[in-house]
Design a protein around this motif. Structure first.
Motif: not given
Lengths: 634, 634
Positions: A165, A370, A398, A400-401, B125, B369, B393-394, B397-398, B430
Motif C-alpha cells: 500500500e 487482514q 490490524r 479490526n474492520e 469496506p 488508510e 468507519c474506515f 478500524t482499518r 459498512s
C-alpha cells in the motif's frame, strides 16, 4: 548459571583508534556488536537473535560509513532492536550502562521506542516503516531539509499489505531520499519464508511498483558499500536494496544454513539461548574477533564479565497455550468443519499439533492478518468453522474492520488472541495487548472471554466451538503463570457468570485471567492475614457480558466494589461491569476500577506489575485504604 | 418532482423470449438494467451510478452466459450494488417489488448484505473481496465442490494494501477456480485514479504476483466472451481480467469521457441525479433500448411509472462538514505546521478549500488508510501537525493499529472521522460508524469529541489544534441536520464538561452530536407539553472524558439518568458515563443506556431512527415510562 560477557566501551575506543580500512573496521565492529547483542538478550532472557545477527553487518556499515549527521535510520520490523542497540551503544549514542537493561524498566525496550536516544520511531507492529518514512520525508521537504532516510524491513514483513500500500506514494513523490533495505534472511517467525508465503520475484515486484532496485550480499561489506554508492546516484526515485542475509549470521550453529533438512522451526528467532548455546556462541564470536585483531597485530578483545540476573522459576506454573492446543485438537477430532488459520505464529499460538494432525484443515496465512480474517469470513459463509489465531495485539487491531465485516454476515467464527494482557512486559507496548477488549467488545454477536487457568481453557474452547451460536474471541495469556487458586469442583462455565475464588465481607473484586487473578488472590490472602480485611475475589471470564441476576447476587450486601482489568481501565471489563451496576441501581455501591491508565511499561514482569500498581501488594494496599476509610466512617 | 420509470418483469420476459444471439441479448439486458439501476438510485435519493454503469456490461454477461449454477459472483467494492441488484431483479433472483426499496428498511441495502437473495458476501469496506473468495475456495475444496468464483474489484480499490496482501496465497493454493475482474473505469471517489495514486502497469503488477492476466474492453461483449473463454482454459492459476471500462457508461453526459479538461470531480460517483439529469439519462437509455429492439422488429420497452417518494427537505438544516472546512482553513492560516491528509474523500471530508489554498500542505493518499495514518505518524515525529481525514468507519478500524502505534510515540495528531453515527442509514452497516468510540477510546493520550452543531464545530477544531497537547479524534456527523436547540451564549467548550439544552426535574439525559441531541431535545419538548415530565437534555461533546465535579453538579438531585449513544450502547459514551457515576457512588441513581444494541439497519434516516427506537417519540416514551413508574412508587 554462568556469567555473561560483553565488549566494554574502552574496547570500542581501541577499535576506533586502530588504523583500519572501513571494510575491516565495520567487520570488527559488527562482531563486537554481535557479542553485545547476544549479551543483552541472554541478560534479558528474551529477544531476537536471528534477525539482530542477520541485519548487524548492514546496520554497522550504515552507521559507520553511510549515514550523514542528518540522515535517519530505523528498522521497520523493530524486533532486531538488540542489534541496533548494540550499534548505538558501541558508538556511544546510548549511555553504555543501558547495555545491562534490555527489556528492563527504564532500560532498553524490547521493541524500539522514541524515548531511547537514537531511536527515530516506534516499530514492532510490522509493515508501517515505509509509510512512516514517507511522512518524515514530507516533513523534511516542508522544512527545507535534505535528510536521507534508510528503513530496514524484514522479508516476512513483506507479507503485510501495508508495505505494498505504501510503495506507490513514494514513487509519486519522487522520494529519492528514501532507501529501503530488505533484510532478506529467508526465515520468518516460524520457519522459511518460502514455506509460509513465498515472496516470488522480489526484485521484479518492487520494480513494477516503480522503485529502483538493487540486490547484494548483506554480509559482504565491499559489495554493500558499492551498491549503496551506486544507489546514491539515482536521485529522484525511491530505492530498495534487497540484501541477501543469513538469519543468525556470525555464529555457526545459529545460522539458518545450519538447519537440518526437514527441520521446520528455526530455533533462534526469539528467546534467549540456553547456557551452553550462549557459551558456545560467545566463544565463536570472541575467537572471530581475536582472529580479526590478530591480523592487525592486536591482542584479543578484553571482555567484561557480569553475572546473569535472576529470573523467576516457571516450575509448577500453568501454561494456557499448551492447554489450548489440547482442547482445540479434541474439538477438531469431533468436528470436521473446524479449520485453523494462523499468521506466522504457529509455535506461539500452540498450533503445531493441529497442523500435524490435520494438515488439510490448517491454513498458514503468513504475516497477513487482514487477509487471514477475511479468508475466515469466506470459509464461514461456505459452511466451515474457522478458528483464527494470532497475537491479541495484532489480531484485534490490524484486522479490526475485517472482524467487524465478518460479524455483519452473522456467521460463526472463533478468534483466538494469545499473548494477551500486560505480561510479558519485555516486548514492550507494541506487543502488550491491553486494548483488545475495547476494540472488539462492541461488535454485535461477538462474545469475549478469557480463561483463568488451564482447567478453564478446555471449558472455554468447548463453549466457543459448541456452546454458543455466536462468534467468540478467546483471550489467552501466554506466559507461564503461578496459579494459587483452584476453581470449585462444581463450577461450570456459564455465560455472564463468574465464580468466587475467595470469600470476603469487606470488599469484592472482579477480575479475569491468570495474571491478575493470581495477584488479586494473593492480595486477598494478605489482607485477611495481615489486616483482617475480607476481600472476595471473583473470576469473571466474560469480558463483554454479565448476567444481571448473578451480578446482584454476587455483590449482595457488599458496597465496596473493585474491578481489575488486565487491560486499560478505559473501556475494559471493569467499565462494562460498573455501568451495569449503575444500571441496576445498587444503592450505595461504589465501583472503583483498577487496571492500566497509561501506556504499559516495558520491563520484567514483576517490574511491570509494580509500576502499574497491579501487584498483590499494591492491590492489597488500595483495597485496605478503602475498607479502613469505610470502617472509620461507620 | 417528476415520476420515475423502470423496466417491469414482463418486459424482461419479452427479452428472454426473443430469438437473440447472446451478444445482443446481453446488450439489451444491460440497457434495461441501467434503466432500473438509475430508477432505484433516483428513488432512493442516493447510490453509485458511475460504477454501477461501468460494471453492468460485465455483470450482465457473467450472469447470462458465464456463471454455472454453482459458480459464485460478488463485487468486492460493493458500491456498485444497484447495478448488481438490477441484474438479479431482471433475472427474477430477487423479488421484483424490492426494486422500489433500495436503501429502505427491509429493502435492498446500500451495500450488499447476505440477507438479500443472491448476495454471496457483505462488501462495502474495500479490499476484502479476494481474501474472502480464497476462504470460500478453501471451503469448496474441503467439501469436494468445484464451484468457480468471480470477484469484481474497483480500480481505486487496488490502492488498499489488503488486495496485495491477498494475492500470493491464491497462487500458493493454485486457485484456478478464482477469476478477479477489475472494473478499470479510471475514476475513484473523487477523481481520476491516475491523479490520486496512479496504479502504474497493472498487468505487470498482477503478473509479477503470479497471476494469469488478461485485459479487454469491459463493454465489448464479444471480447469479454472470448477473453473469459480463454481464461477458463488456464486451470491451475488464479486469473485476473483487467476490464477497461468507462465510469457512467451508457449515458453520454454521465460518462467519464464527458468530463471537461480540468474538471476535477466526477459528478456521478454517488448521490442521485437531479430531476433534469434523470429525465435526460432515462430518455437516452430508453432510446438506446428502442433502437436495439427496432433492429429486431420489436416495439420499444414499455416502462412502468412510479411517483418519486418524498424526501425530507434539508432547508434550514445545519451542515457540520462545511463548518469544519471553514474552521480548519482558519486554523491552517495561523499554523504553518498544520498539514491535511486525505484518503480519496476530499469532497466528503470538506477538504477542497484546504487543498486549493494550501496545495503544498495537502497529501492525497488514495484509498490507503493504513499508509495515511502511518505517514501522519512520521510527519508528527518530524515537527508537523497532521490532520488526518476519512470516513469514521474506515479511519477508526482499518488503521486502528497504526493510530495506536502513533499514540505510543506521544506525538500530536488530529484525526477527523466524518460520516459518523447511525445516519445516513442508506449506505448500510459498512458505512454506519457506530463503533468508532469503542475502538479508539482506550488509547492513552487520545481525546474523542463530537460537536453538536455548526457553532460547536469551530470550537472543537480550535480545541483539537490549539487547546490540548493530546491527540484528538474529531467525530463529525455528515448529514444536514435540523438543530432545534441553541447553545447558551456563554457556553465555552471545556474538557469533560457539557451543557444543558433543556431544563427538567424528572430525568436527565446525556447525549452528543446533532442527530440524537435533536431527537432528545424534541422528546423533552413533547414530554413537558404532553405529559408534564421534565427532561434535562445535556450536550456532552466529550466521548471518553468526563469531569467528575461537573458530572455531580449536573446530575444534582436527579436520580433517573439516561445516556444516549449515536453508537452501540456497548462500550460507548454512555457506558463510560455510567461507570463514572458508579465510581462516584451517586446514591440512588439509576443509569439507563440508550443507543444501538444490534447491527444498524439500512433505510431512510427516519426509518432507522424509528427501528432502533431512537426517534423523539420513542425516546419520550422510554423516559416517560420510567418517570411515571417512579411517580407511582413515590
Amino acid at each position: 548459571m554462568p556469567d555473561l560477557q560483553y565488549v566494554p566501551p574502552k574496547e570500542f575506543e581501541r577499535l576506533r583508534r586502530l588504523p583500519l580500512k572501513p571494510l575491516d573496521q565495520a567487520a570488527l565492529f559488527a562482531t563486537c556488536c554481535r557479542i553485545n547483542a547476544l549479551y543483552m538478550i541472554a541478560q534479558a532472557g528474551s529477544g531476537h537473535i536471528g534477525s539482530s545477527f542477520s541485519s548487524l553487518d548492514i546496520v554497522s556499515w550504515l552507521y559507520l560509513n553511510e549515514l550523514q549527521p542528518d540522515d535517519l535510520y530505523f528498522s521497520s520490523k523493530g524486533h532486531d532492536a538488540p542489534g541496533l542497540y548494540a550499534v548505538l551503544l558501541g558508538l556511544g549514542l546510548i549511555p553504555f550502562e543501558q547495555i545491562h537493561r534490555l527489556r528492563r524498566l527504564g532500560g532498553l525496550p524490547g521493541h524500539p521506542d522514541v524515548a531511547t536516544p537514537g531511536i527515530v520511531t516506534n516499530t514492532g507492529p510490522l509493515g508501517m516503516g515505509i509509510s512512516k518514512a514517507k511522512g518524515m520525508a514530507f516533513a523534511h521537504r516542508a522544512q527545507g531539509k535534505t535528510n536521507r532516510l534508510f528503513v530496514l524491513t524484514g522479508d516476512g514483513e513483506l507479507q503485510e499489505g501495508q508495505i505494498w500500500e505504501s510503495l506507490a506514494g513514494a514513487v509519486r513523490s519522487d522520494l529519492g531520499e528514501l532507501t529501503v533495505i530488505v533484510d532478506h534472511n529467508k526465515i520468518q517467525s516460524d520457519t522459511w519464508v518460502r514455506d509460509v508465503a513465498d515472496l516470488g520475484d522480489l526484485e521484479a515486484k518492487f520494480r513494477v511498483f516503480g522503485w529502483k532496485v538493487a540486490r547484494c550480499d548483506g554480509h559482504d561489506f565491499s559489495t554493500l558499500a558499492t551498491t549503496l554508492r551506486r544507489l546514491r546516484r539515482t536521485s529522484d526515485r525511491p530505492k530498495v536494496l534487497i540484501a541477501d542475509t543469513v538469519k543468525g549470521k556470525g555464529v555457526s550453529f545459529m545460522e539458518s544454513a545450519a538447519m537440518k533438512t526437514g527441520e521446520r522451526f528455526y530455533r533462534f528467532h526469539s528467546g534467549a539461548p540456553d547456557d551452553a548455546s550462549y557459551a558456545r556462541a560467545l566463544q565463536e564470536l570472541a575467537e572471530h574477533a581475536a582472529s580479526q585483531l590478530a591480523v592487525l597485530g592486536e591482542p584479543p578483545l578484553q571482555l567484561e564479565i557480569r553475572p546473569r540476573s535472576d529470573r523467576p522459576s516457571a516450575q509448577g506454573a500453568q501454561r494456557l497455550i499448551p492447554a489450548y492446543s489440547r482442547a482445540l485438537l479434541a474439538e477438531a477430532e469431533q468436528n470436521p468443519q473446524l479449520v485453523a488459520l494462523d499468521a506466522d505464529l504457529e509455535l506461539d499460538c500452540g498450533l503445531i499439533a493441529f497442523r500435524e494432525r490435520f494438515p488439510d484443515r490448517y491454513v498458514e496465512c503468513g504475516i497477513a492478518e487482514q487477509d487471514m480474517v477475511s479468508q475466515a469470513g469466506g470459509m464461514a459463509l461456505r459452511g466451515l468453522l474457522p478458528v483464527v489465531h494470532s497475537f491479541a495485539c495484532f489480531l484485534s487491531t490490524r484486522a479490526n474492520e475485517q472482524i467487524y465485516n465478518n460479524a455483519t454476515e452473522r456467521t460463526k467464527i472463533v478468534y483466538v488472541g494469545s499473548l494477551a494482557g500486560l505480561l510479558p512486559s519485555g516486548p514492550g507496548h507494541s506487543h502488550q495487548s491491553v486494548r483488545d477488549i475495547s476494540v472488539l467488545a462492541s461488535i454485535p454477536g461477538l462474545v469475549l472471554l478469557e480463561p483463568s487457568c488451564e482447567g478453564e481453557v478446555a471449558a472455554a474452547v468447548e463453549y466457543c466451538v459448541r456452546g454458543t451460536a455466536e462468534s467468540c474471541y478467546l483471550r489467552l495469556v501466554s506466559i507461564p503463570c503461578q496459579v494459587p487458586y483452584q476453581l470449585p469442583a462444581d463450577y461450570r462455565l456459564a455465560e455472564g457468570r463468574g465464580v468466587a475464588l475467595t470469600e470476603g465481607e469487606d470488599a469484592i473484586l472482579f477480575a479475569y485471567g491468570p495474571v491478575l487473578l493470581a495477584q488479586a488472590y494473593e492480595a486477598a490472602v494478605r489482607l485477611r492475614k495481615e489486616q483482617g480485611v475480607g476481600l472476595s475475589v471473583i473470576n469473571l471470564p466474560w469480558l463483554n457480558r454479565v448476567d444481571d441476576t448473578w451480578l446482584l447476587e454476587t455483590i449482595g450486601d457488599c458496597r465496596q466494589v473493585f474491578t481489575l482489568d488486565d487491560h486499560y481501565v478505559a473501556f475494559g471489563q471493569g467499565q462494562m461491569l460498573a455501568a451495569r451496576i449503575a444500571a441496576l441501581g445498587v444503592p450505595g455501591a461504589v465501583v472503583r476500577q483498577l487496571g492500566l491508565d497509561a501506556l504499559p511499561v516495558c520491563g520484567q514482569n514483576s517490574e511491570a506489575l509494580l509500576a502499574h500498581e497491579l501487584d498483590a501488594g499494591s492491590l492489597a494496599r488500595q483495597v485496605a485504604a478503602v475498607v479502613q476509610r469505610e470502617r472509620q466512617r461507620a
